[in-house]
Design an enzyme around this catalytic site. Sequence first.
Site, PDB file in Angstrom:
ATOM      1  N   LYS A 127       0.806  -1.233   0.000  1.00  0.00           N
ATOM      2  CA  LYS A 127       0.000   0.000   0.000  1.00  0.00           C
ATOM      3  C   LYS A 127       0.839   1.284   0.000  1.00  0.00           C
ATOM      4  O   LYS A 127       0.419   2.306  -0.531  1.00  0.00           O
ATOM      5  CB  LYS A 127      -0.963   0.015   1.192  1.00  0.00           C
ATOM      6  CG  LYS A 127      -2.096  -0.985   1.052  1.00  0.00           C
ATOM      7  CD  LYS A 127      -3.092  -0.849   2.184  1.00  0.00           C
ATOM      8  CE  LYS A 127      -4.152  -1.933   2.073  1.00  0.00           C
ATOM      9  NZ  LYS A 127      -5.255  -1.743   3.023  1.00  0.00           N
TER      10      LYS A 127
ATOM     11  N   ASN B 229      -4.937   2.064  -1.631  1.00  0.00           N
ATOM     12  CA  ASN B 229      -5.522   0.722  -1.788  1.00  0.00           C
ATOM     13  C   ASN B 229      -6.262   0.575  -3.104  1.00  0.00           C
ATOM     14  O   ASN B 229      -6.736  -0.510  -3.428  1.00  0.00           O
ATOM     15  CB  ASN B 229      -6.453   0.372  -0.611  1.00  0.00           C
ATOM     16  CG  ASN B 229      -7.852   0.937  -0.795  1.00  0.00           C
ATOM     17  OD1 ASN B 229      -8.016   2.004  -1.376  1.00  0.00           O
ATOM     18  ND2 ASN B 229      -8.848   0.225  -0.313  1.00  0.00           N
TER      19      ASN B 229
ATOM     20  N   ASP C 132     -10.181   2.648   2.217  1.00  0.00           N
ATOM     21  CA  ASP C 132     -10.353   1.884   3.465  1.00  0.00           C
ATOM     22  C   ASP C 132     -11.061   2.709   4.553  1.00  0.00           C
ATOM     23  O   ASP C 132     -12.057   2.271   5.124  1.00  0.00           O
ATOM     24  CB  ASP C 132      -8.996   1.414   4.007  1.00  0.00           C
ATOM     25  CG  ASP C 132      -8.383   0.297   3.178  1.00  0.00           C
ATOM     26  OD1 ASP C 132      -9.144  -0.497   2.588  1.00  0.00           O
ATOM     27  OD2 ASP C 132      -7.142   0.221   3.117  1.00  0.00           O
TER      28      ASP C 132
ATOM     29  N   ASN D 196      -3.971   3.058  22.658  1.00  0.00           N
ATOM     30  CA  ASN D 196      -3.157   2.009  22.039  1.00  0.00           C
ATOM     31  C   ASN D 196      -2.246   1.405  23.095  1.00  0.00           C
ATOM     32  O   ASN D 196      -1.855   2.082  24.044  1.00  0.00           O
ATOM     33  CB  ASN D 196      -2.312   2.617  20.906  1.00  0.00           C
ATOM     34  CG  ASN D 196      -1.677   1.544  20.035  1.00  0.00           C
ATOM     35  OD1 ASN D 196      -2.313   0.556  19.698  1.00  0.00           O
ATOM     36  ND2 ASN D 196      -0.419   1.738  19.676  1.00  0.00           N
TER      37      ASN D 196
ATOM     38  N   TYR E 263     -13.156  -9.452  10.674  1.00  0.00           N
ATOM     39  CA  TYR E 263     -14.295 -10.221  10.159  1.00  0.00           C
ATOM     40  C   TYR E 263     -14.057 -11.721  10.232  1.00  0.00           C
ATOM     41  O   TYR E 263     -14.869 -12.515   9.767  1.00  0.00           O
ATOM     42  CB  TYR E 263     -14.682  -9.782   8.743  1.00  0.00           C
ATOM     43  CG  TYR E 263     -13.548  -9.759   7.753  1.00  0.00           C
ATOM     44  CD1 TYR E 263     -13.102 -10.918   7.134  1.00  0.00           C
ATOM     45  CD2 TYR E 263     -12.924  -8.556   7.438  1.00  0.00           C
ATOM     46  CE1 TYR E 263     -12.057 -10.886   6.242  1.00  0.00           C
ATOM     47  CE2 TYR E 263     -11.884  -8.514   6.536  1.00  0.00           C
ATOM     48  CZ  TYR E 263     -11.449  -9.692   5.938  1.00  0.00           C
ATOM     49  OH  TYR E 263     -10.417  -9.650   5.047  1.00  0.00           O
TER      50      TYR E 263
END
Length: 276
Positions: free
Chosen positions: A66, A87, A102, A151, A220
Amino acid sequence: MENVYGLLGFPVEHSLSPLMHNDAFVRLGIPARYHLFSVHPKQVSEAIAGVRALGIAGVNVTIPHKMAVIPFLDDIDDHARRIGAVNTIVNDNGRLVGYNTDGPGYVKALEEEMDVSLDGKRILLIGAGGGARGIYFSLLSTAAKRIDMTNRTVEKAEQLVREGGDGRSAYFSLAEAEARLDEYDIMINTTSVGMHPRVEAQPLSLERLQPGTIVSDIIYNPLETKWLKEAKARGARVQNGVGMLVYQGALAFEKWTGQWPDVNRMKQLVIEALRR
Ligand code: ATR
């Protein structure tokens, strides 16, 4: 003549993109075909030269290319430039233009699938890697009230907020974020925590989750992470990563063909394939 589209990545074998795009081409009567192209990291420039030489109409780009494709393109849109990753490439009569669908795909999926406006919303992003980056910059172009970030390595969240933030973002350690969970309307996991095969892991404790909060995961596989299951049990409205996968594809499809595909059908195909 049939237009050729495809995916440049390494590896690409397990991609669900051909399934979505080829079905949409057939249904819309567009003479085109989407192929997988396994491109070794040492051959990115040759692959892009190949796209030009063969007149390939458009490609998606995935891990690990990418960023690597950017120097070989003729132009890149502002959003893709800002996040430093492409992308989707459109071949506009020999001019190769890079985009990134994205983050925009994620935001559109969130708004449409959860039937929610982001105006005035307080959002917590978990993670500060490649996945978070596109989503964060896309969220910054909405009218959300807060777009905070947490994070494991808090310095990476700090860096991203410093780079893109416009006063609407704070960054926290995971423990700090867990303690403030009740301050958010929407929570988004952009990390790989909970992804197959380590399905027991969870990115953030949901102890303080308020019922009615939207909890969204870009994973997913599995279709419902343990984290989403727990969020649902605590009264949250949940969204899995299929929406982002489908909408980033649909936005690429639209850039290539000018037509908006049937996203519900794409979603159905992807879910069926993932269940197999
Ligand atoms: P991607 O491009 O898929 O986002 P990445 O750039 O490696 O991949 O980022 C992965 C994200 O998942 C990071 O936010 C990472 O946290 P760190 O920045 O601290 O590495 C997060 N992540 C991965 N494994 C994790 C784990 N076991 N616990 C917590 N966070 C994790």
